[in-house]
Motif scaffolding. Structure first.
Motif, PDB file in Angstrom:
ATOM      1  N   ASP A   1       7.548 -55.449  14.860  1.00 59.27           N
ATOM      2  CA  ASP A   1       6.084 -55.458  14.658  1.00 59.27           C
ATOM      3  C   ASP A   1       5.275 -56.111  15.833  1.00 59.27           C
ATOM      4  N   THR A   2       6.080 -56.325  16.939  1.00 60.40           N
ATOM      5  CA  THR A   2       5.371 -56.720  18.029  1.00 60.40           C
ATOM      6  C   THR A   2       4.446 -55.889  18.653  1.00 60.40           C
ATOM      7  N   VAL A   3       3.207 -56.341  18.558  1.00 60.45           N
ATOM      8  CA  VAL A   3       2.054 -55.728  19.249  1.00 60.45           C
ATOM      9  C   VAL A   3       2.186 -55.621  20.620  1.00 60.45           C
ATOM     10  N   LEU A   4       1.979 -54.186  21.278  1.00 60.57           N
ATOM     11  CA  LEU A   4       2.213 -53.982  22.721  1.00 60.57           C
ATOM     12  C   LEU A   4       0.864 -54.215  23.341  1.00 60.57           C
ATOM     13  N   ARG A   5       1.084 -54.928  24.527  1.00 62.64           N
ATOM     14  CA  ARG A   5      -0.106 -55.061  25.685  1.00 62.64           C
ATOM     15  C   ARG A   5      -0.115 -53.879  26.713  1.00 62.64           C
ATOM     16  N   ASP A   6      -1.137 -53.876  27.341  1.00 59.97           N
ATOM     17  CA  ASP A   6      -1.151 -52.941  28.555  1.00 59.97           C
ATOM     18  C   ASP A   6       0.007 -53.202  29.530  1.00 59.97           C
ATOM     19  N   LYS A   7       0.964 -52.238  30.039  1.00 56.01           N
ATOM     20  CA  LYS A   7       1.689 -52.188  30.803  1.00 56.01           C
ATOM     21  C   LYS A   7       3.082 -52.598  30.511  1.00 56.01           C
ATOM     22  N   ASP A   8       3.247 -52.914  29.191  1.00 57.95           N
ATOM     23  CA  ASP A   8       4.414 -53.177  28.484  1.00 57.95           C
ATOM     24  C   ASP A   8       5.313 -51.953  28.785  1.00 57.95           C
ATOM     25  N   ARG A   9       6.872 -52.322  28.998  1.00 58.28           N
ATOM     26  CA  ARG A   9       7.689 -51.419  29.126  1.00 58.28           C
ATOM     27  C   ARG A   9       8.749 -51.591  27.831  1.00 58.28           C
ATOM     28  N   VAL A  10       8.577 -50.697  26.806  1.00 54.17           N
ATOM     29  CA  VAL A  10       9.407 -50.902  25.792  1.00 54.17           C
ATOM     30  C   VAL A  10      10.787 -50.090  25.945  1.00 54.17           C
ATOM     31  N   GLU A  11      11.981 -50.915  25.703  1.00 51.92           N
ATOM     32  CA  GLU A  11      13.136 -50.353  25.961  1.00 51.92           C
ATOM     33  C   GLU A  11      14.005 -50.116  24.699  1.00 51.92           C
ATOM     34  N   ILE A  12      14.469 -48.926  24.519  1.00 46.94           N
ATOM     35  CA  ILE A  12      15.357 -48.854  23.449  1.00 46.94           C
ATOM     36  C   ILE A  12      16.662 -48.812  23.754  1.00 46.94           C
ATOM     37  N   TYR A  13      17.495 -49.877  22.873  1.00 45.84           N
ATOM     38  CA  TYR A  13      18.756 -50.006  23.268  1.00 45.84           C
ATOM     39  C   TYR A  13      19.774 -49.182  22.291  1.00 45.84           C
ATOM     40  N   ARG A  14      20.959 -48.982  23.281  1.00 48.00           N
ATOM     41  CA  ARG A  14      22.029 -48.333  22.456  1.00 48.00           C
ATOM     42  C   ARG A  14      22.745 -49.537  21.639  1.00 48.00           C
ATOM     43  N   PRO A  15      23.577 -49.210  20.670  1.00 46.91           N
ATOM     44  CA  PRO A  15      24.520 -50.110  20.224  1.00 46.91           C
ATOM     45  C   PRO A  15      25.522 -50.487  20.923  1.00 46.91           C
ATOM     46  N   LEU A  16      26.029 -51.768  20.741  1.00 46.35           N
ATOM     47  CA  LEU A  16      27.349 -51.995  21.723  1.00 46.35           C
ATOM     48  C   LEU A  16      28.617 -51.301  21.082  1.00 46.35           C
ATOM     49  N   LYS A  17      29.372 -50.698  21.983  1.00 49.59           N
ATOM     50  CA  LYS A  17      30.483 -50.295  21.442  1.00 49.59           C
ATOM     51  C   LYS A  17      31.767 -51.072  21.054  1.00 49.59           C
ATOM     52  N   ILE A  18      31.462 -52.219  21.751  1.00 48.53           N
ATOM     53  CA  ILE A  18      32.473 -53.299  21.443  1.00 48.53           C
ATOM     54  C   ILE A  18      31.709 -54.720  21.833  1.00 48.53           C
ATOM     55  N   ASP A  19      32.128 -55.717  21.134  1.00 45.34           N
ATOM     56  CA  ASP A  19      31.496 -56.980  21.390  1.00 45.34           C
ATOM     57  C   ASP A  19      31.892 -57.355  22.708  1.00 45.34           C
ATOM     58  N   PRO A  20      30.995 -57.969  23.619  1.00 45.60           N
ATOM     59  CA  PRO A  20      31.166 -58.719  24.904  1.00 45.60           C
ATOM     60  C   PRO A  20      32.313 -59.567  24.889  1.00 45.60           C
ATOM     61  N   LYS A  21      32.518 -60.342  23.969  1.00 46.83           N
ATOM     62  CA  LYS A  21      33.661 -61.319  23.969  1.00 46.83           C
ATOM     63  C   LYS A  21      34.854 -60.688  23.774  1.00 46.83           C
ATOM     64  N   GLU A  22      34.990 -59.764  22.706  1.00 50.26           N
ATOM     65  CA  GLU A  22      36.227 -59.088  22.751  1.00 50.26           C
ATOM     66  C   GLU A  22      36.543 -58.118  23.782  1.00 50.26           C
ATOM     67  N   ALA A  23      35.462 -57.541  24.571  1.00 56.57           N
ATOM     68  CA  ALA A  23      36.014 -57.144  25.868  1.00 56.57           C
ATOM     69  C   ALA A  23      36.605 -57.845  27.027  1.00 56.57           C
ATOM     70  N   ARG A  24      35.971 -59.094  27.113  1.00 56.53           N
ATOM     71  CA  ARG A  24      36.609 -60.176  27.809  1.00 56.53           C
ATOM     72  C   ARG A  24      38.015 -60.345  27.792  1.00 56.53           C
ATOM     73  N   ARG A  25      37.986 -60.585  26.392  1.00 59.83           N
ATOM     74  CA  ARG A  25      39.606 -60.872  25.826  1.00 59.83           C
ATOM     75  C   ARG A  25      40.436 -59.847  26.441  1.00 59.83           C
ATOM     76  N   ARG A  26      40.213 -58.792  26.108  1.00 57.07           N
ATOM     77  CA  ARG A  26      41.013 -57.555  26.656  1.00 57.07           C
ATOM     78  C   ARG A  26      41.442 -57.593  27.818  1.00 57.07           C
ATOM     79  N   ARG A  27      40.381 -57.706  29.049  1.00 52.87           N
ATOM     80  CA  ARG A  27      40.466 -57.773  30.232  1.00 52.87           C
ATOM     81  C   ARG A  27      41.508 -58.770  30.715  1.00 52.87           C
ATOM     82  N   VAL A  28      41.285 -60.136  30.062  1.00 51.26           N
ATOM     83  CA  VAL A  28      42.142 -61.248  30.380  1.00 51.26           C
ATOM     84  C   VAL A  28      43.516 -60.793  30.064  1.00 51.26           C
ATOM     85  N   VAL A  29      43.766 -60.194  28.963  1.00 51.94           N
ATOM     86  CA  VAL A  29      45.078 -59.790  28.346  1.00 51.94           C
ATOM     87  C   VAL A  29      45.726 -58.878  29.537  1.00 51.94           C
ATOM     88  N   LYS A  30      45.038 -58.082  30.014  1.00 55.06           N
ATOM     89  CA  LYS A  30      45.773 -57.382  30.932  1.00 55.06           C
ATOM     90  C   LYS A  30      46.037 -57.932  32.333  1.00 55.06           C
TER      91      LYS A  30
END
Length: 89
Positions: free
Chosen positions: A60-89
């Motif tokens: 419900d955020t009301v837009l103002r002139d020159k706003d850039r609305v970004e539509i985000y994709r859902p994350l495929k993996i939690d960033p913390k889990e991704a870091r853990r996996r990289r460390v294990v490698k």
């Protein structure tokens, strides 16, 4: 009438649309008006997370002139889990 931009992208393709919207238009309404779900099958404009200039916003955020609305994709993996996996490698 605010002039805004709506952006959405995948790893290989991005789209930026410019729209003029009525005063009082919300971020969610603008996302629906963009029609990006026609270009990106599977994109749910009713539920996808939204942001303005890199900061998440509520539907419900009301837009103002020159706003850039970004539509985000859902994350495929939690960033913390991704870091853990990289460390294990």
């Amino acid at each position: 009438m605010p002039d805004i931009e709506i952006v959405y992208g995948l790893h290989d393709r991005q789209v930026l649309k410019k729209l003029s919207v009525s005063d009082g238009t919300t971020a969610r309404e603008a996302a629906r008006l963009s029609g990006l779900d026609e270009q990106f099958p599977g994109l749910d404009l009713h539920a996808a997370p939204l942001g303005i200039f890199g900061k998440t916003v509520k539907d419900d955020t009301v837009l103002r002139d020159k706003d850039r609305v970004e539509i985000y994709r859902p994350l495929k993996i939690d960033p913390k889990e991704a870091r853990r996996r990289r460390v294990v490698k």
